[in-house]
Design a protein around this motif. Structure first.
Motif, short mmCIF file in Angstrom:
data_model
loop_
_atom_site.label_atom_id
_atom_site.label_comp_id
_atom_site.label_asym_id
_atom_site.label_seq_id
_atom_site.Cartn_x
_atom_site.Cartn_y
_atom_site.Cartn_z
N CYS B 190 2.71 8.43 -3.15
CA CYS B 190 1.55 7.91 -3.88
C CYS B 190 0.80 9.04 -4.59
O CYS B 190 0.36 9.98 -3.95
N PRO B 191 0.65 8.93 -5.93
CA PRO B 191 -0.05 10.00 -6.65
C PRO B 191 -1.55 10.03 -6.36
O PRO B 191 -2.23 10.97 -6.76
N GLN B 192 -2.05 9.02 -5.67
CA GLN B 192 -3.48 8.95 -5.35
C GLN B 192 -3.77 9.44 -3.92
O GLN B 192 -4.93 9.49 -3.51
N PHE B 221 -8.04 8.66 0.55
CA PHE B 221 -7.45 7.33 0.39
C PHE B 221 -6.82 6.86 1.69
O PHE B 221 -6.07 7.60 2.33
N CYS B 259 -6.59 3.13 -5.20
CA CYS B 259 -5.24 2.86 -5.69
C CYS B 259 -5.25 2.86 -7.21
O CYS B 259 -6.12 2.27 -7.84
N GLY B 260 -4.28 3.55 -7.81
CA GLY B 260 -4.20 3.63 -9.27
C GLY B 260 -3.05 2.81 -9.83
O GLY B 260 -2.66 2.99 -10.98
N ASN B 261 -2.47 1.92 -9.01
CA ASN B 261 -1.41 1.02 -9.46
C ASN B 261 -0.17 1.70 -10.00
O ASN B 261 0.45 1.23 -10.95
N ALA B 262 0.19 2.82 -9.40
CA ALA B 262 1.43 3.48 -9.83
C ALA B 262 2.65 2.74 -9.27
O ALA B 262 3.75 2.84 -9.81
N ASN B 264 4.47 3.32 -6.76
CA ASN B 264 5.52 4.12 -6.13
C ASN B 264 5.74 3.68 -4.69
O ASN B 264 6.86 3.72 -4.19
N CYS B 265 4.65 3.28 -4.03
CA CYS B 265 4.71 2.93 -2.61
C CYS B 265 5.78 1.87 -2.37
O CYS B 265 6.62 2.01 -1.49
N THR B 276 2.65 -3.85 -3.07
CA THR B 276 1.76 -4.10 -4.21
C THR B 276 1.20 -5.53 -4.13
O THR B 276 0.09 -5.77 -4.59
N ILE B 279 -1.65 -5.09 -1.84
CA ILE B 279 -2.75 -4.39 -2.51
C ILE B 279 -3.50 -5.36 -3.43
O ILE B 279 -4.73 -5.40 -3.42
#
Ligand code: HEM
Ligand code: SF4
Ligand code: SF4
Ligand code: FES
Lengths: 255, 297
Positions: B190-192, B221, B259-262, B264-265, B276, B279
């Protein structure tokens, strides 16, 4: 990490981030959409008359225009941009290791946000009257088409505009999609896919309008647009001056 | 004693070398990012193990430990790593294999070699403090679950009777979420989710340090796994009793808003948990909850 108590931003993080998200849609996103569609009216092929009438409509707000601009455009944009930069600073893009589509979009959302910011600041200085002290403010709302066309003539300026408009449109339409997840409008993978199609359609539509407006402004016949604007101005004076209805000014080059 | 151990190690190594040179001489080269102590310097060390069909990364690490020699023949401390179940259910063997987060026990050498070539790179997870070599301290994963109260509150001194029934549809909806093994892959990718490492000060008591570390964890986070578990227990008829407390935690500092909605998770989760979806459901629940709270006050 220090033991200091959490900052205002941290204590109200959820609320602030939700307001940030909302601001992206209303008013900023709505404004951008209306702005691009208004500009696209330059493509009507009437030497900018339709475009001028739309601009007149906006400027009919008179002295109210300034507070409205600040309340519904500049301040929300500054708020969204400020929080946007905080969000960017607190993330660590990793497309190098994880090159999934979603992750590429996450990274582009941040990159286009920063490009949009640089572009919008420059765009305002160049055309809006706020830019006059900085040697900008080239747009004259009474001579909408011709002043816009002149400002957009240099190739480099046109390239900046194309990049700026595309970045902003991507940011907005991709943002629409993430906004729906943020607020829980679409939750299942299938719903997210459908919402994605809608945001792509909106994005392609706005990109077409924006680039169309850019091409349209650059290709109008400036002398003829100027004539049309001079006529319209005289018309307005004639209509508001003494003996208004008696002597309408003839329309030049009308065909 | 040490002499004797070295002699044994030499024998083992000789055996391994024989195996490497006899029959198929194919070797797998392994590059490991090592770290001797928490907070210490990290460095790459190269190893070679004789190829065998159907190896996984854990068996490669076992061979490295048995040989305890680097590629250039130096005797080195065996590489440390975590594992337990060896069947992708315990979640303890997460590491970066060729740059991506995944479970070492289910990472098959044959498929790694066929996609990425004969050298395998192993690194510890980057979002958690390294304890030693490939072993990381994942306490923050569990703090996240604690923060959102990822359990059904049935503690009590008397019999509460049988719980309410759950429809098969709801069971089916919830089942995938129950498979989470707290491996932390979703957090690593996760980039966040940023690394948080707190070090105990000399003048600090253990309990003060524990408090400070918890506060540090809670400021970051909370992570996709915890959001998903909060949604799992908020969908459970008994778990729902403290739904508001979970939403309170999810909208606190470091909550779902981070969460930035990337996405990746969901892409890296070894258990294919629809993170997602969780989320977005948490986002919806938080929207409703925040509005309700605004008017109920
Ligand atoms: C042209 C004006 C802009 C519009 C119409 C706009 C619109 C949006 C929208 C609709 C979102 C989605 C919010 C969500 O996912 O909940 C968004 C997200 C975002 N915006 Fe903007 N924005 C604009 C300018 C900017 C600027 C100048 C920046 C600052 C650099 C910026 C940074 C961001 C960031 C970082 C996100 C992602 C937030 C996240 O996913 O966590 N935006 N924007
Ligand atoms: S959600 Fe998936 S990736 Fe995350 S901890 Fe659970 S099993 Fe691991
Ligand atoms: S969707 Fe959210 S939680 Fe998942 S990887 Fe992206 S930012 Fe992290
Ligand atoms: S050892 Fe249990 S998941 Fe790999």
């Amino acid at each position: 990490m220090s033991d200091s108590s959490p900052s205002f931003l941290e204590r109200h993080q959820f609320l602030i981030y939700r307001l940030f998200s909302l601001a992206g849609l209303i008013p900023i996103g709505a404004f951008v959409a209306v702005h691009l569609l208004t500009n696209a009216s330059i493509l009507a092929g009437d030497d900018g008359r339709t475009f001028q009438s739309r601009v007149d409509m906006i400027h009919s707000l008179g002295p109210l225009l300034v507070p409205i601009e600040w309340a519904f455009i500049f301040l929300p944009l500054l708020f969204h941009a400020a929080i946007g930069f905080v969000i960017i600073a607190n993330g660590m893009p990793n497309v190098g290791s994880y090159s999934y589509v979603g992750n590429v979009r996450y990274t582009l959302q941040r990159a286009t946000g920063m490009i949009a910011f640089a572009f919008i600041v420059w765009h305002i200085v160049q055309l809006h009257w706020l830019g006059k002290p900085f040697g900008g403010g080239q747009f004259d709302p009474h001579r909408a088409a011709s002043t816009a066309a002149e400002a957009l003539q240099p190739t480099l300026v046109a390239i900046f505009y194309a990049i700026g408009v595309l970045a902003t449109v991507f940011h907005f339409s991709n943002g629409l999609w993430t906004l729906g997840i943020t607020w829980g409008l679409w939750t299942s993978p299938a719903a997210m896919r459908r919402a994605n199609v809608i945001s792509i359609v909106i994005g392609v539509g706005l990109a077409t309008a924006g680039l169309g407006a850019l091409a349209g402004m650059r290709s109008i016949d400036v002398p003829r647009a100027r004539e049309a604007e001079t006529w319209a101005e005289k018309q307005k004076h004639a209509l508001s001056g003494p003996g208004a209805a008696v002597a309408p000014v003839p329309i030049p080059n009308a065909h | 004693m040490i002499k004797a151990m070295e002699a044994v190690a030499d024998l083992v190594t000789a055996g391994a070398d024989d195996a490497a040179h006899g029959g198929s001489s194919r070797v797998i080269r392994v590059r490991v990012l090592r770290q001797d102590v928490a907070g210490g310097e990290s460095y790459f060390e190269r190893f070679e193990v004789p190829y065998e069909p159907n190896m996984n990364v854990i068996s490669v690490l076992q061979k490295i430990a048995a040989r305890a020699r680097s590629q250039d023949g130096r005797r080195v401390a065996p590489v440390a790593w975590d594992c337990s179940c060896l069947e992708e259910v315990c979640g303890s063997c997460t590491m970066l294999i060729n740059g991506r987060t995944r479970m070492a026990c289910s990472a098959l050498v044959d498929s790694l070699v066929s996609t990425d070539g004969d050298e395998i790179e192993l690194r510890p997870m980057s979002k958690f403090p390294v304890v030693r070599d490939l072993v990381v301290d994942r306490r923050r994963v569990f703090r996240g679950l604690e923060k959102v109260k990822a359990w059904v509150p049935v503690e009590g001194s008397y019999d509460l009777g049988p719980g309410p029934r759950i429809s098969p549809e709801d069971q089916e909806d919830a089942y995938p979420l129950t498979e989470c093994m707290s491996c932390g892959c979703c957090l690593e990718a996760c980039p966040q989710y940023m690394k948080i490492e707190t070090v105990r000060r000399d003048d600090e008591s253990e309990s003060d340090f524990e408090k400070r570390r918890k506060a540090a964890f809670d400021s970051g986070f909370v992570g996709a796994h915890a959001i998903s578990q909060a949604m799992l227990f908020n969908s459970h008829p008994t778990g729902r009793m403290i739904a508001d407390e979970r939403l309170e935690a999810l909208t606190a500092k470091g909550g779902i808003q981070m969460c930035g909605n990337a996405q990746n998770c969901v892409a890296v989760c070894p258990k294919h948990i629809p993170l997602t979806r969780s989320i977005a459901r948490a986002g919806r629940a938080a929207t409703v909850w925040a509005i309700k709270r605004l008017f109920d006050r």
